[in-house]
Design a protein around this motif. Structure first.
Motif, PDB file in Angstrom:
ATOM      1  N   SER A 165     -10.572  36.091  33.528  1.00 34.34           N
ATOM      2  CA  SER A 165     -11.420  35.767  32.387  1.00 34.34           C
ATOM      3  C   SER A 165     -10.589  35.162  31.265  1.00 34.34           C
ATOM      4  CB  SER A 165     -12.137  37.018  31.887  1.00 34.34           C
ATOM      5  OG  SER A 165     -11.223  37.925  31.300  1.00 34.34           O
ATOM      6  N   ARG A 221     -17.959  35.530  27.466  1.00 35.19           N
ATOM      7  CA  ARG A 221     -18.247  34.485  28.452  1.00 35.19           C
ATOM      8  C   ARG A 221     -19.659  34.645  28.998  1.00 35.19           C
ATOM      9  NH1 ARG A 221     -14.400  34.528  33.434  1.00 35.19           N
ATOM     10  NH2 ARG A 221     -15.703  36.267  34.095  1.00 35.19           N
ATOM     11  N   ASP A 269     -19.149  27.726  32.837  1.00 32.52           N
ATOM     12  CA  ASP A 269     -18.860  28.806  31.892  1.00 32.52           C
ATOM     13  C   ASP A 269     -19.136  28.360  30.467  1.00 32.52           C
ATOM     14  OD1 ASP A 269     -18.130  30.714  33.712  1.00 32.52           O
ATOM     15  OD2 ASP A 269     -16.023  30.814  33.118  1.00 32.52           O
ATOM     16  N   VAL A 312     -18.243  29.644  26.581  1.00 34.45           N
ATOM     17  CA  VAL A 312     -17.354  30.541  25.834  1.00 34.45           C
ATOM     18  C   VAL A 312     -17.692  30.402  24.349  1.00 34.45           C
ATOM     19  CG1 VAL A 312     -14.978  31.080  25.211  1.00 34.45           C
ATOM     20  CG2 VAL A 312     -15.523  30.345  27.543  1.00 34.45           C
ATOM     21  N   THR A 352     -10.072  31.537  31.866  1.00 32.92           N
ATOM     22  CA  THR A 352     -11.219  30.740  31.452  1.00 32.92           C
ATOM     23  C   THR A 352     -11.195  30.504  29.952  1.00 32.92           C
ATOM     24  OG1 THR A 352     -12.574  31.605  33.254  1.00 32.92           O
ATOM     25  CG2 THR A 352     -13.746  30.661  31.380  1.00 32.92           C
TER      26      THR A 352
END
Length: 215
Positions: free
Chosen positions: A14, A156, A144, A146, A17
């Motif tokens: 995570s 996320r 994704d 964010v 990302t």
């Protein structure tokens, strides 16, 4: 021990990302196509499965429900609870105690509601295309989101979008205490004839209901 290692690996992935999240033009094209798809549908209903997971706490719960959406209005039925929202007021009804809580709805809140999930990316988010994924012969694009605001409770949102018809199959919300909230859509029915009254709570249909008005 294995659970902790798995949780650590998930955390590291995570963070990867978060580090590489950007305003990815490919992701934007996918999200714009999805948003346009739902904007063209006046109203729809669907069934869904809701799952809550937290590996560190050993939590794995799932529930089934139904949702209806019309513009900024929505109604959710799930596990003895109904949530109705007409775009200005929200009602939360608990069947087991025959109680409804009424509150004003703030469209600018950070809550990810069924009416906002299709357009949330347009303000306050970075977005990143991850990969195509094939399930049961269908191809989905993984994206994704964010939040730009690091103070958000979640860090996320992962969306799975059908590559051919641009419908949203599922989304997962990851928060900072290790919870993963997953919503998977099934039995999608577009262009349902739903009047505005369907998204308001009618006390006459719930004899003896206790009303808690927080407005």
């Amino acid at each position: 021990m294995m659970r902790r290692i798995t949780a650590l690996m998930a955390f590291l992935l995570s963070m990867n990302t978060l580090l590489f999240a950007q305003y990815d033009p490919k992701a934007l094209g996918i999200l714009d196509a999805m948003s346009a798809k739902y904007k063209s549908i006046p109203s729809f209903s669907a069934k869904f499965t809701y799952t809550l997971q937290n590996e560190m706490e050993g939590v794995n719960e799932d529930f089934k429900g139904e949702v209806a959406v019309k513009g900024d209005k929505y109604r959710i039925k799930m596990s003895g609870q109904e949530i109705m929202n007409d775009g200005a007021t929200s009602w939360t009804y608990l069947a087991d105690i025959n109680e409804v809580t009424i509150d004003n709805y703030d469209p600018n809140s950070g809550d990810m509601t069924p009416s906002k999930i299709f357009t949330a990316y347009k303000k306050g988010y970075k977005y990143l295309y991850l990969q195509d994924k094939t399930e049961a012969g269908q191809v989905y694009e993984m994206v994704d989101l964010v939040p730009e605001d690091k103070n958000q409770q979640f860090f996320r949102i992962r969306m799975q979008i059908h590559k051919k018809d641009r419908t949203l199959k599922s989304w997962e919300i990851y928060d900072k205490v290790g919870n993963i909230y997953r919503y998977a859509i099934s039995d999608f029915n577009p262009n349902q004839a739903l009047n505005d009254a369907y998204f308001r709570f009618d006390t006459a249909k719930y004899p003896g209901v206790e009303v808690i008005d927080l407005r």
